[in-house]
Design an enzyme around this catalytic site. Sequence first.
Site, mmCIF file in Angstrom:
data_model
loop_
_atom_site.group_PDB
_atom_site.id
_atom_site.type_symbol
_atom_site.label_atom_id
_atom_site.label_comp_id
_atom_site.label_asym_id
_atom_site.label_seq_id
_atom_site.Cartn_x
_atom_site.Cartn_y
_atom_site.Cartn_z
ATOM 1 N N VAL A 27 0.849 -1.208 0.000
ATOM 2 C CA VAL A 27 0.000 0.000 0.000
ATOM 3 C C VAL A 27 0.877 1.248 0.000
ATOM 4 O O VAL A 27 0.659 2.201 -0.765
ATOM 5 C CB VAL A 27 -0.910 -0.003 1.246
ATOM 6 N N ASP A 28 1.911 1.210 0.859
ATOM 7 C CA ASP A 28 2.813 2.363 1.033
ATOM 8 C C ASP A 28 3.446 2.738 -0.311
ATOM 9 O O ASP A 28 3.438 3.897 -0.738
ATOM 10 C CB ASP A 28 3.900 1.966 2.040
ATOM 11 N N SER A 65 -1.472 -4.296 8.227
ATOM 12 C CA SER A 65 -0.597 -5.333 8.783
ATOM 13 C C SER A 65 -0.746 -6.716 8.157
ATOM 14 O O SER A 65 0.024 -7.618 8.492
ATOM 15 C CB SER A 65 -0.790 -5.476 10.309
ATOM 16 N N VAL A 77 2.998 -7.475 4.296
ATOM 17 C CA VAL A 77 4.398 -7.634 4.723
ATOM 18 C C VAL A 77 4.493 -7.936 6.220
ATOM 19 O O VAL A 77 5.341 -8.688 6.676
ATOM 20 C CB VAL A 77 5.196 -6.352 4.384
ATOM 21 N N TYR A 78 3.549 -7.335 6.995
ATOM 22 C CA TYR A 78 3.631 -7.532 8.457
ATOM 23 C C TYR A 78 2.939 -8.821 8.920
ATOM 24 O O TYR A 78 2.780 -9.057 10.102
ATOM 25 C CB TYR A 78 3.065 -6.301 9.169
HETATM 26 N N1 APR Z 1 -4.566 -1.332 -2.531
HETATM 27 C C1 APR Z 1 -5.227 -1.988 -1.534
HETATM 28 N N2 APR Z 1 -4.664 -2.966 -0.794
HETATM 29 C C2 APR Z 1 -3.380 -3.297 -1.075
HETATM 30 C C3 APR Z 1 -2.620 -2.656 -2.091
HETATM 31 C C4 APR Z 1 -3.277 -1.635 -2.827
HETATM 32 N N3 APR Z 1 -2.649 -0.978 -3.812
HETATM 33 N N4 APR Z 1 -1.370 -3.207 -2.094
HETATM 34 C C5 APR Z 1 -1.351 -4.141 -1.144
HETATM 35 N N5 APR Z 1 -2.555 -4.218 -0.523
HETATM 36 C C6 APR Z 1 -2.979 -5.088 0.575
HETATM 37 C C7 APR Z 1 -2.147 -6.302 0.838
HETATM 38 O O1 APR Z 1 -2.601 -7.376 0.031
HETATM 39 C C8 APR Z 1 -2.437 -6.547 2.309
HETATM 40 O O2 APR Z 1 -3.639 -7.269 2.449
HETATM 41 O O3 APR Z 1 -2.861 -4.304 1.761
HETATM 42 C C9 APR Z 1 -2.659 -5.158 2.886
HETATM 43 C C10 APR Z 1 -1.483 -4.605 3.697
HETATM 44 O O4 APR Z 1 -0.290 -5.011 3.081
HETATM 45 P P1 APR Z 1 1.051 -4.115 3.105
HETATM 46 O O5 APR Z 1 0.884 -2.999 2.161
HETATM 47 O O6 APR Z 1 2.182 -5.062 2.924
HETATM 48 O O7 APR Z 1 1.097 -3.471 4.559
HETATM 49 P P2 APR Z 1 1.518 -4.102 5.970
HETATM 50 O O8 APR Z 1 1.274 -5.555 6.019
HETATM 51 O O9 APR Z 1 0.850 -3.200 6.968
HETATM 52 O O10 APR Z 1 3.100 -3.891 6.002
HETATM 53 C C11 APR Z 1 3.599 -2.583 6.096
HETATM 54 O O11 APR Z 1 5.045 -2.933 4.256
HETATM 55 O O12 APR Z 1 4.984 -1.716 2.348
HETATM 56 C C12 APR Z 1 5.636 -1.851 3.532
HETATM 57 O O13 APR Z 1 6.388 0.359 4.064
HETATM 58 C C13 APR Z 1 5.460 -0.637 4.407
HETATM 59 O O14 APR Z 1 7.073 -1.405 6.002
HETATM 60 C C14 APR Z 1 5.684 -1.247 5.769
HETATM 61 C C15 APR Z 1 5.031 -2.605 5.636
#
Ligand code: APR
Length: 183
Positions: free
Chosen positions: A37-38, A126, A129-130
């Site tokens: 997402v980030d 979360s 990646v988390y």
């Molecule tokens: N739109 C909606 N949902 C998304 C998108 C998107 N473009 N990209 C990913 N996702 C979903 C993933 O499939 C997951 O279910 O968002 C959820 C959260 O995934 P992550 O983005 O990996 O976030 P998180 O698990 O909170 O990990 C955060 O990952 O990207 C890095 O900088 C960030 O270090 C931080 C960590």
Amino acid sequence: MSTSHPTLTLVQGDITEQTVDAVVNAANSSLLGGGGVDGAIHRRGGPEILAECRSLRAAQYGRGLPTGQAVATTAGRLPARWVIHTVGPVHSDSEDRTDLLASCYRESLRVAAELGARAVAFPAISTGVYRWPVADGARTAVATVRAAVAESPDAFDEIRFVVFDDRAREAYEAALADAADAG
Ligand code: APR
């Protein structure tokens, strides 16, 4: 006295394409971007977002944004007005960090209400990646949002859960249905 309550909606799609007032970013403490997402928010939102994140790091978040907290920046080129960055907990098998995950939703809504955002889009914080199990992440998201909006029923028009894949959609459908059944 209007007893309007926000609608809780579920959308499968890209959070960067949501036309809402505030989009919540699943950030990390550095606030300097990442993947998932980030990465998508910074890529699509453009450099203004990172510029404001850097300013936050140079000011009150010198040591980074703590897990469970939330802070807003511009949404840059996204079809939204603000991005609310929040840092989810990394899942742990030995420690229950549910309160930190709930805090992400609660604090993001607190910041959104302060901004006057009426429509807010959340990713499944979360659960990427988390490594947070998506079913539990969905239950925590729905329970926390429902409790928060019950306290201030007039604060929002729509809270939108945006999921990226079928598995997450099924998890949120179940969590929303169970919560509705529980009343
Ligand atoms: N739109 C909606 N949902 C998304 C998108 C998107 N473009 N990209 C990913 N996702 C979903 C993933 O499939 C997951 O279910 O968002 C959820 C959260 O995934 P992550 O983005 O990996 O976030 P998180 O698990 O909170 O990990 C955060 O990952 O990207 C890095 O900088 C960030 O270090 C931080 C960590």
